[in-house]
Design a protein around this motif. Sequence first.
Motif, PDB file in Angstrom:
ATOM      1  N   THR A  90      -3.701   8.071   7.884  1.00 56.81           N
ATOM      2  CA  THR A  90      -3.834   8.276   6.762  1.00 56.81           C
ATOM      3  C   THR A  90      -2.802   8.120   5.567  1.00 56.81           C
ATOM      4  O   THR A  90      -1.533   7.723   6.120  1.00 56.81           O
ATOM      5  CB  THR A  90      -3.864  10.149   6.853  1.00 56.81           C
ATOM      6  N   ALA A  91      -3.192   8.304   4.440  1.00 60.60           N
ATOM      7  CA  ALA A  91      -2.027   8.087   3.379  1.00 60.60           C
ATOM      8  C   ALA A  91      -0.818   8.900   3.505  1.00 60.60           C
ATOM      9  O   ALA A  91       0.142   8.494   3.010  1.00 60.60           O
ATOM     10  CB  ALA A  91      -2.712   8.117   1.964  1.00 60.60           C
TER      11      ALA A  91
ATOM     12  N   GLY B  72       2.367   2.747   2.590  1.00 61.54           N
ATOM     13  CA  GLY B  72       3.581   2.753   3.502  1.00 61.54           C
ATOM     14  C   GLY B  72       4.656   1.639   2.847  1.00 61.54           C
ATOM     15  O   GLY B  72       5.781   2.185   2.657  1.00 61.54           O
TER      16      GLY B  72
ATOM     17  N   LYS C  20      -7.459  18.721  -4.181  1.00 56.25           N
ATOM     18  CA  LYS C  20      -7.740  17.282  -4.208  1.00 56.25           C
ATOM     19  C   LYS C  20      -7.054  16.605  -5.175  1.00 56.25           C
ATOM     20  O   LYS C  20      -6.569  15.295  -5.082  1.00 56.25           O
ATOM     21  CB  LYS C  20      -9.227  16.750  -3.992  1.00 56.25           C
TER      22      LYS C  20
ATOM     23  N   VAL D 293       0.261 -12.883   3.583  1.00 56.51           N
ATOM     24  CA  VAL D 293       1.057 -12.970   5.038  1.00 56.51           C
ATOM     25  C   VAL D 293      -0.264 -13.656   5.863  1.00 56.51           C
ATOM     26  O   VAL D 293      -1.207 -12.892   6.302  1.00 56.51           O
ATOM     27  CB  VAL D 293       1.526 -11.765   5.653  1.00 56.51           C
TER      28      VAL D 293
ATOM     29  N   ASP E 299      -1.210   2.407   8.316  1.00 57.46           N
ATOM     30  CA  ASP E 299      -2.130   2.247   9.340  1.00 57.46           C
ATOM     31  C   ASP E 299      -1.865   0.954  10.467  1.00 57.46           C
ATOM     32  O   ASP E 299      -2.683   1.090  11.735  1.00 57.46           O
ATOM     33  CB  ASP E 299      -3.699   1.917   8.770  1.00 57.46           C
TER      34      ASP E 299
ATOM     35  N   GLY F 136       0.842  -0.979  -0.144  1.00 60.24           N
ATOM     36  CA  GLY F 136      -0.153  -0.058   0.169  1.00 60.24           C
ATOM     37  C   GLY F 136       0.872   1.171   0.031  1.00 60.24           C
ATOM     38  O   GLY F 136       2.203   0.917  -0.611  1.00 60.24           O
TER      39      GLY F 136
ATOM     40  N   ASN G  17       3.057  -9.069  -1.150  1.00 60.63           N
ATOM     41  CA  ASN G  17       1.391  -8.361  -1.092  1.00 60.63           C
ATOM     42  C   ASN G  17       0.658  -9.458  -1.760  1.00 60.63           C
ATOM     43  O   ASN G  17       0.832 -10.197  -2.516  1.00 60.63           O
ATOM     44  CB  ASN G  17       1.572  -7.073  -2.154  1.00 60.63           C
ATOM     45  N   LYS G  18      -0.798  -9.263  -1.298  1.00 59.77           N
ATOM     46  CA  LYS G  18      -1.874 -10.230  -1.639  1.00 59.77           C
ATOM     47  C   LYS G  18      -2.086 -10.403  -2.961  1.00 59.77           C
ATOM     48  O   LYS G  18      -2.313 -11.178  -3.469  1.00 59.77           O
ATOM     49  CB  LYS G  18      -3.032  -9.617  -1.027  1.00 59.77           C
TER      50      LYS G  18
HETATM   51  P1  FAD Z   1      -3.196   0.164   2.729  1.00 56.19           P
HETATM   52  O1  FAD Z   1      -2.925   1.367   1.681  1.00 56.19           O
HETATM   53  O2  FAD Z   1      -4.353  -0.284   2.888  1.00 56.19           O
HETATM   54  O3  FAD Z   1      -2.068  -0.914   2.031  1.00 56.19           O
HETATM   55  C1  FAD Z   1      -2.106  -2.180   2.642  1.00 56.19           C
HETATM   56  C2  FAD Z   1      -1.480  -3.315   1.624  1.00 56.19           C
HETATM   57  O4  FAD Z   1      -1.223  -4.600   2.161  1.00 56.19           O
HETATM   58  C3  FAD Z   1      -2.216  -3.595   0.602  1.00 56.19           C
HETATM   59  O5  FAD Z   1      -1.953  -3.714  -0.835  1.00 56.19           O
HETATM   60  C4  FAD Z   1      -2.973  -4.989   0.970  1.00 56.19           C
HETATM   61  O6  FAD Z   1      -3.555  -5.779  -0.262  1.00 56.19           O
HETATM   62  C5  FAD Z   1      -1.815  -5.630   1.494  1.00 56.19           C
HETATM   63  N1  FAD Z   1      -2.363  -6.641   2.404  1.00 56.19           N
HETATM   64  C6  FAD Z   1      -3.196  -6.577   3.514  1.00 56.19           C
HETATM   65  N2  FAD Z   1      -3.167  -7.551   4.279  1.00 56.19           N
HETATM   66  C7  FAD Z   1      -2.379  -8.499   3.701  1.00 56.19           C
HETATM   67  C8  FAD Z   1      -1.846  -9.814   4.049  1.00 56.19           C
HETATM   68  N3  FAD Z   1      -2.285 -10.523   4.854  1.00 56.19           N
HETATM   69  N4  FAD Z   1      -0.941 -10.178   3.252  1.00 56.19           N
HETATM   70  C9  FAD Z   1      -0.446  -9.588   2.136  1.00 56.19           C
HETATM   71  N5  FAD Z   1      -0.866  -8.316   1.840  1.00 56.19           N
HETATM   72  C10 FAD Z   1      -1.698  -7.944   2.584  1.00 56.19           C
HETATM   73  N6  FAD Z   1      -5.934   9.292   3.797  1.00 56.19           N
HETATM   74  C11 FAD Z   1      -5.356  10.250   3.348  1.00 56.19           C
HETATM   75  O7  FAD Z   1      -4.335  10.605   3.685  1.00 56.19           O
HETATM   76  N7  FAD Z   1      -6.298  11.268   2.522  1.00 56.19           N
HETATM   77  C12 FAD Z   1      -7.451  10.806   2.017  1.00 56.19           C
HETATM   78  O8  FAD Z   1      -7.926  11.520   1.385  1.00 56.19           O
HETATM   79  C13 FAD Z   1      -7.995   9.645   2.255  1.00 56.19           C
HETATM   80  N8  FAD Z   1      -9.215   9.124   1.824  1.00 56.19           N
HETATM   81  C14 FAD Z   1      -9.594   7.875   2.025  1.00 56.19           C
HETATM   82  C15 FAD Z   1     -10.786   7.319   1.485  1.00 56.19           C
HETATM   83  C16 FAD Z   1     -11.001   6.062   1.897  1.00 56.19           C
HETATM   84  C17 FAD Z   1     -12.382   5.602   1.018  1.00 56.19           C
HETATM   85  C18 FAD Z   1     -10.252   5.141   2.804  1.00 56.19           C
HETATM   86  C19 FAD Z   1     -10.859   3.877   2.910  1.00 56.19           C
HETATM   87  C20 FAD Z   1      -9.246   5.629   3.158  1.00 56.19           C
HETATM   88  C21 FAD Z   1      -8.644   6.874   3.330  1.00 56.19           C
HETATM   89  N9  FAD Z   1      -7.589   7.426   3.574  1.00 56.19           N
HETATM   90  C22 FAD Z   1      -7.256   8.912   3.271  1.00 56.19           C
HETATM   91  C23 FAD Z   1      -6.777   6.856   4.481  1.00 56.19           C
HETATM   92  C24 FAD Z   1      -5.631   5.841   3.855  1.00 56.19           C
HETATM   93  O9  FAD Z   1      -6.309   5.202   2.787  1.00 56.19           O
HETATM   94  C25 FAD Z   1      -4.933   4.797   4.706  1.00 56.19           C
HETATM   95  O10 FAD Z   1      -4.592   5.496   5.780  1.00 56.19           O
HETATM   96  C26 FAD Z   1      -3.807   4.311   3.819  1.00 56.19           C
HETATM   97  O11 FAD Z   1      -4.115   3.606   2.686  1.00 56.19           O
HETATM   98  C27 FAD Z   1      -2.737   3.616   4.754  1.00 56.19           C
HETATM   99  O12 FAD Z   1      -1.791   3.026   4.007  1.00 56.19           O
HETATM  100  P2  FAD Z   1      -1.160   1.627   4.460  1.00 56.19           P
HETATM  101  O13 FAD Z   1      -0.061   1.426   3.436  1.00 56.19           O
HETATM  102  O14 FAD Z   1      -1.076   1.544   5.977  1.00 56.19           O
HETATM  103  O15 FAD Z   1      -2.473   0.576   3.919  1.00 56.19           O
END
Ligand code: FAD
Length: 404
Positions: free
Chosen positions: A316-317, A14, A378, A81, A300, A12, A37-38
């Motif tokens: 947040t992203a 991060g 945006k 995972v 997250d 994702g 990744n999944k």
């Molecule tokens: P993610 O982006 O969720 O990525 C996780 C990755 O891990 C994915 O690719 C998933 O497939 C993979 N994965 C998960 N479990 C497993 C497993 N067991 N084995 C292998 N792979 C796995 N934030 C902002 O800053 N601005 C915004 O405008 C905003 N809008 C949003 C709108 C929506 C609808 C949503 C749902 C969230 C929004 N957010 C926003 C929050 C933001 O999307 C998250 O904080 C961000 O995606 C977190 O990033 P991450 O890398 O932790 O996880």
Amino acid sequence: VRKPNVVILGAGYGGLMTTVRLQKLIGVNEANITLVNKHDYHYETTWLHEASAGTLHHDRVRYPIADVIDRNKVKFIKDTVTKIAPNEKKVLLENGELEYDYLVIALGFESETFGIKGLKEYAFSIANVNAARQIREHIEYQFATYNVEEEKKDERLTIVVGGAGFTGIEFLGELVNRIPELCREYDIDPNKVRIICVEAAPTVLPGFDPELVEYAVSQLERKGVEFKIGTAIKECTPDGIIVAKGDEVEEIKAGTVVWAAGVRGSSVLEQSGFETMRSRIKVDPFLRAPGYEDIFVVGDCALIINEETNRPYPPTAQIAMQEGQLCAKNLAVLIRGQGELESFKPDIKGTVCSLGHDDAIGVVFGKKLWGTKASFMKKVIDNRALYLIGGSSLVMKKGKFKFF
Ligand code: FAD
């Protein structure tokens, strides 16, 4: 000398940011980098509300991971995972296992239903590309079914959104644009459609500037959203939801319920025995899991307290990407055994909440924005996220250029 194994879990914001930065920082001979990744694609989680409402095709929100990684330096494994064994320095996958010297946990979020009865079974959540596709298809199916049914069930055309936080409001913004299209496509009287937002807190978008919140609420109400604020969802059933405001209990029949009121970190963390709060690990200043100098947590799954407010930063992203950048730098320090680890300081540039493709509210660099200006901003933010990971070629392929 043996090259250390760096294993990154999750692609994702991060995990992918950590990977693309690390591949720039270190040479082929310095470490083995493995990304798990999944799926073999990355999706823009922050665009999933659009795919869920059906205002943006799901292929627009994802791209192949292979497009942004340097295959000379990074080995990609498509797998899920299941568990981390930190004391054995191992990661268990559905189809194998990996050993690491340094681990980055970036498995993202899951829906948090706070134990509310029936939500897991009967409500949808905007969690990933496949979940978004299901929501879109489900709503469309309800509309398609309505007109061909002998005994018309008006509740098919009722959509409940649980939660008026960021995700709930952004989803409502897309829905109000999508519904008129669906009504035209399926010969449905728009007056029969109900979109209801239920929020337990006393306000919409808690923490947002009140003037901007008022703007958002009036724009959404004008387009047909009914807000039920200070109202808690008590139960979700196959027929809809049961809500309570004070002593008043009400049943709302609805063909679609979307739960957008809470997230927690990946359940893999709890299953692996880490100490967590809602499945998030409270990391040290260098983004490491307490007690493990070889495990970083970003996105997250990481919990960081904002010293000014004494509350955790919201997931947040924006923060996930900044953590990824710092995590890559700190990994390079450890791999080389030289330099100092840097501590994480989020640099929050602002927040923009969309209200459909042509409207939004936000505060950017301390300035309040709404309407087309905020909506333009945006898209700049959405394109910047692509740029930071995949450069201008990714922006050209996946960017948003239809500004108004
Ligand atoms: P993610 O982006 O969720 O990525 C996780 C990755 O891990 C994915 O690719 C998933 O497939 C993979 N994965 C998960 N479990 C497993 C497993 N067991 N084995 C292998 N792979 C796995 N934030 C902002 O800053 N601005 C915004 O405008 C905003 N809008 C949003 C709108 C929506 C609808 C949503 C749902 C969230 C929004 N957010 C926003 C929050 C933001 O999307 C998250 O904080 C961000 O995606 C977190 O990033 P991450 O890398 O932790 O996880």
